[in-house]
Design a protein around this motif. Structure first.
Motif, PDB file in Angstrom:
ATOM      1  N   LYS A   1       0.729  -1.311  -0.185  1.00  0.00           N
ATOM      2  CA  LYS A   1      -0.101   0.120  -0.371  1.00  0.00           C
ATOM      3  C   LYS A   1       0.838   1.588   0.343  1.00  0.00           C
ATOM      4  N   GLY A   2       1.826   1.299   0.774  1.00  0.00           N
ATOM      5  CA  GLY A   2       2.959   2.033   0.498  1.00  0.00           C
ATOM      6  C   GLY A   2       3.482   2.914  -0.441  1.00  0.00           C
ATOM      7  N   LEU A   3       3.612   1.727  -1.803  1.00  0.00           N
ATOM      8  CA  LEU A   3       4.110   1.651  -3.099  1.00  0.00           C
ATOM      9  C   LEU A   3       3.050   2.935  -3.743  1.00  0.00           C
ATOM     10  N   GLU A   4       1.720   2.535  -2.886  1.00  0.00           N
ATOM     11  CA  GLU A   4       1.094   2.646  -4.146  1.00  0.00           C
ATOM     12  C   GLU A   4       0.707   4.416  -4.199  1.00  0.00           C
ATOM     13  N   THR A   5       1.180   5.031  -3.189  1.00  0.00           N
ATOM     14  CA  THR A   5       1.770   6.785  -3.537  1.00  0.00           C
ATOM     15  C   THR A   5       2.779   6.951  -3.764  1.00  0.00           C
ATOM     16  N   LEU A   6       3.589   5.655  -3.666  1.00  0.00           N
ATOM     17  CA  LEU A   6       4.927   6.476  -3.550  1.00  0.00           C
ATOM     18  C   LEU A   6       5.635   7.656  -4.727  1.00  0.00           C
ATOM     19  N   GLN A   7       5.262   8.132  -5.072  1.00  0.00           N
ATOM     20  CA  GLN A   7       5.098   8.717  -6.541  1.00  0.00           C
ATOM     21  C   GLN A   7       4.529   9.489  -5.832  1.00  0.00           C
ATOM     22  N   ILE A   8       3.553  10.363  -5.305  1.00  0.00           N
ATOM     23  CA  ILE A   8       3.166  11.541  -5.014  1.00  0.00           C
ATOM     24  C   ILE A   8       3.425  12.178  -3.724  1.00  0.00           C
ATOM     25  N   ARG A   9       3.888  11.545  -3.049  1.00  0.00           N
ATOM     26  CA  ARG A   9       4.839  11.528  -1.787  1.00  0.00           C
ATOM     27  C   ARG A   9       6.217  12.162  -2.384  1.00  0.00           C
ATOM     28  N   LEU A  10       6.612  11.096  -2.753  1.00  0.00           N
ATOM     29  CA  LEU A  10       8.708  11.527  -3.245  1.00  0.00           C
ATOM     30  C   LEU A  10       8.361  13.618  -4.144  1.00  0.00           C
ATOM     31  N   GLU A  11       7.916  13.279  -4.893  1.00  0.00           N
ATOM     32  CA  GLU A  11       7.439  14.405  -5.767  1.00  0.00           C
ATOM     33  C   GLU A  11       6.891  15.619  -4.584  1.00  0.00           C
ATOM     34  N   ALA A  12       6.065  15.391  -3.627  1.00  0.00           N
ATOM     35  CA  ALA A  12       5.675  16.240  -2.525  1.00  0.00           C
ATOM     36  C   ALA A  12       7.095  16.640  -1.891  1.00  0.00           C
ATOM     37  N   GLN A  13       7.281  15.509  -1.018  1.00  0.00           N
ATOM     38  CA  GLN A  13       8.489  15.954  -0.498  1.00  0.00           C
ATOM     39  C   GLN A  13       9.963  16.384  -0.971  1.00  0.00           C
ATOM     40  N   SER A  14      10.258  16.069  -2.272  1.00  0.00           N
ATOM     41  CA  SER A  14      10.736  16.718  -2.470  1.00  0.00           C
ATOM     42  C   SER A  14      11.121  18.131  -2.843  1.00  0.00           C
ATOM     43  N   ALA A  15      10.159  18.125  -3.769  1.00  0.00           N
ATOM     44  CA  ALA A  15       9.749  19.804  -3.995  1.00  0.00           C
ATOM     45  C   ALA A  15       9.846  20.575  -2.457  1.00  0.00           C
ATOM     46  N   LYS A  16       9.757  20.066  -1.504  1.00  0.00           N
ATOM     47  CA  LYS A  16       9.440  20.673  -0.364  1.00  0.00           C
ATOM     48  C   LYS A  16      10.438  21.146   0.108  1.00  0.00           C
ATOM     49  N   ALA A  17      11.799  19.227  -0.158  1.00  0.00           N
ATOM     50  CA  ALA A  17      12.854  19.959   0.616  1.00  0.00           C
ATOM     51  C   ALA A  17      13.380  20.853  -0.177  1.00  0.00           C
ATOM     52  N   MET A  18      13.604  21.443  -1.620  1.00  0.00           N
ATOM     53  CA  MET A  18      14.321  22.113  -2.271  1.00  0.00           C
ATOM     54  C   MET A  18      14.134  23.687  -1.640  1.00  0.00           C
ATOM     55  N   GLN A  19      12.981  23.541  -1.611  1.00  0.00           N
ATOM     56  CA  GLN A  19      12.469  25.235  -0.791  1.00  0.00           C
ATOM     57  C   GLN A  19      12.916  25.350   0.412  1.00  0.00           C
ATOM     58  N   LEU A  20      12.840  24.326   1.511  1.00  0.00           N
ATOM     59  CA  LEU A  20      13.102  24.690   2.745  1.00  0.00           C
ATOM     60  C   LEU A  20      15.017  24.853   2.600  1.00  0.00           C
ATOM     61  N   ALA A  21      15.549  23.860   1.383  1.00  0.00           N
ATOM     62  CA  ALA A  21      17.399  24.097   1.206  1.00  0.00           C
ATOM     63  C   ALA A  21      17.555  25.362   1.054  1.00  0.00           C
ATOM     64  N   LEU A  22      17.001  25.968  -0.028  1.00  0.00           N
ATOM     65  CA  LEU A  22      16.999  27.452  -0.547  1.00  0.00           C
ATOM     66  C   LEU A  22      16.883  28.595   0.806  1.00  0.00           C
ATOM     67  N   TRP A  23      15.505  28.053   1.414  1.00  0.00           N
ATOM     68  CA  TRP A  23      15.829  28.885   2.417  1.00  0.00           C
ATOM     69  C   TRP A  23      16.819  28.833   3.859  1.00  0.00           C
ATOM     70  N   LEU A  24      17.403  27.289   4.072  1.00  0.00           N
ATOM     71  CA  LEU A  24      18.406  27.768   4.522  1.00  0.00           C
ATOM     72  C   LEU A  24      20.110  28.118   4.144  1.00  0.00           C
ATOM     73  N   GLU A  25      19.950  27.900   3.448  1.00  0.00           N
ATOM     74  CA  GLU A  25      21.162  28.595   2.650  1.00  0.00           C
ATOM     75  C   GLU A  25      21.167  29.659   2.657  1.00  0.00           C
ATOM     76  N   LYS A  26      20.362  31.215   2.783  1.00  0.00           N
ATOM     77  CA  LYS A  26      19.887  31.987   2.898  1.00  0.00           C
ATOM     78  C   LYS A  26      20.530  32.002   4.595  1.00  0.00           C
ATOM     79  N   HIS A  27      20.006  31.325   4.842  1.00  0.00           N
ATOM     80  CA  HIS A  27      19.643  31.561   6.396  1.00  0.00           C
ATOM     81  C   HIS A  27      21.354  32.152   7.285  1.00  0.00           C
ATOM     82  N   PRO A  28      21.543  33.162   7.895  1.00  0.00           N
ATOM     83  CA  PRO A  28      22.545  34.125   8.506  1.00  0.00           C
ATOM     84  C   PRO A  28      23.592  32.566   9.795  1.00  0.00           C
ATOM     85  N   SER A  29      22.353  31.522  10.353  1.00  0.00           N
ATOM     86  CA  SER A  29      23.084  31.085  11.423  1.00  0.00           C
ATOM     87  C   SER A  29      23.541  29.410  10.347  1.00  0.00           C
TER      88      SER A  29
END
Ligand SMILES: *Cc1c(COP(=O)(O)O)cnc(C)c1O
Length: 393
Positions: A253-281
């Motif tokens: 059942k996990g495999l059934e949602t693998l693609q939509i999860r991975l794509e969404a989680q990866s897109a969020k990770a990209m946003q977070l990475a960009l934000w962290l890269e600009k963070h002064p700490s």
């Protein structure tokens, strides 16, 4: 009945592997049974000898486990797949099945902590030696080959520094020397990267991570040509680190949602990475989707996106890193990854805590390093949570 492999991955992920029972159930059945009954003594004998295909005993045959194996094989583009009780038992089974005393393995210094322990400290007691080389140094892999070398074992992106191994380049070197290439595809899953398409011989999974995707069960798998997975199966059948039917059903059942999860989680990770890269700490961000990643171009060729794992160093040392961890209200302090709930880990004191300080230094895992496995929460909420600790540094 196997589906046409020309179907898209998202179709195979929900449809492949199911064989309906006489009840014609729509959702996959869960066969919680340790053994199977035979019509006659002759049939029992034929099943045990392998003359007749069919189920015998759930240490080595179970229809729910078989469904999971077939589905994952289809996603990886593999001829066959053997499921195991955990990711580590998949790696153990692979080494025990394909290597013998006297054989040699080349693996990367950036491997998952338990894999390093297995190859570095346990297998040498059985005469299987491993040379560890830098993940990204293709020449070092070449130079490490000995007459006894049986296998390259790699994991890309690596955990936690997201270093990218050039699968096609390493396959080229290994092929020429008759060396097998096994890739731990845990971080990308077949949705983002298919090592067999790049020439690798075998794919290994910790199904515990993204394949389950909701942090419920442990599981693992080895996928590849039947000639090789049959050897893994023989070990599994006798030694017994088998995937349970219940866990296989959860993973199906996990495999059934693998693609939509991975794509969404990866897109969020990209946003977070960009934000962290600009963070002064924040001193440095490790994320293959960022142009600042040393292997951004290779990652772009080899993976569909950067994935859901973002690591970063804080300006400071262990105290500052732990402050960020301890300030979080939303992010879970746990070593697991691949969950819909975002997790935060301090690798040096947890997942990589059993390594010696020298090994940690060689792997580049400092006390200032944190790893985030991005889930499905709103990015703004993750940022708000991280900001509490980061702004106090
Ligand atoms: C977790 C993990 C493993 C081990 O898997 P388990 O299911 O915990 O045994 C192996 N490789 C990688 C990359 C992992 O993240």
């Amino acid at each position: 009945m196997a589906l046409d492999r020309n179907y898209s991955l998202e179709t195979l992920a929900v449809r492949e592997g199911q064989e309906r029972s006489q009840f014609n159930e729509h959702s996959e059945a869960l066969y919680l049974t340790s053994s199977f009954v035979f019509d006659s003594a002759a049939q029992a004998a034929a099943r045990f000898s392998g003359e007749e295909a069919g189920n015998v005993y759930s240490r080595f045959t179970n229809p729910t486990v078989a469904a999971f194996q077939d589905r994952l094989a289809a996603l990886e583009g593999a001829e066959a797949c053997v499921a195991t009780a955990s990711g580590m038992s998949a790696i153990l089974s692979l080494v025990m099945a394909l290597c013998s005393s006297g054989d040699h393995v080349v693996a990367s210094t950036g491997l998952f902590g338990a894999t390093q322990q297995l190859l570095g400290t346990i297998m040498p007691r059985f005469g299987i030696r491993t040379t560890f080389v830098a993940q990204t140094d293709v020449a070092a892999w070449h130079a490490a080959i000995q007459p006894e070398t049986k296998m390259f074992f790699l994991e890309t992106p690596s955990n936690p520094l997201t270093e990218i191994a050039d699968i096609a380049a390493l396959v080229g070197i290994a092929r020429a020397q008759g060396v097998l290439v096994a890739v731990d595809n845990c971080f990308c899953t077949p949705i983002l990267q298919r090592p067999l398409d790049l020439g690798a011989d075998l794919v290994v999974h910790s199904a515990t991570k993204f394949l389950d995707g909701q942090g419920r069960v442990l599981g693992g798998a080895v996928a590849g040509p039947r000639l090789l997975t049959d050897e893994v199966f023989k070990f599994l059948r006798t030694a017994g680190p088998t995937l349970s039917a219940f866990n296989a059903w959860v993973l199906l059942k996990g495999l059934e949602t693998l693609q939509i999860r991975l794509e969404a989680q990866s897109a969020k990770a990209m946003q977070l990475a960009l934000w962290l890269e600009k963070h002064p700490s924040v001193a440095r961000v490790y994320y293959p989707g960022l142009p600042s990643h040393p292997q951004f171009e290779l990652a772009r060729r080899q993976q569909k996106s950067g994935g859901a794992i973002v690591s970063f160093t804080v300006k400071g040392a262990r105290a500052e890193a732990w402050k960020v961890v301890d300030s979080c209200r939303l992010l879970s302090i746990t070593a697991n990854l691949g969950d819909t709930k975002t997790t935060l880990t301090h690798p040096a004191s947890t997942t990589h805590g059993r390594l010696t300080p020298e090994q940690r230094a060689a792997a580049g895992i400092g006390d200032d390093l944190l790893r985030i496995a991005v889930g499905l929460e709103a990015v703004v909420d993750l940022q708000t949570d991280l900001e509490i600790g980061l702004s106090s540094i």
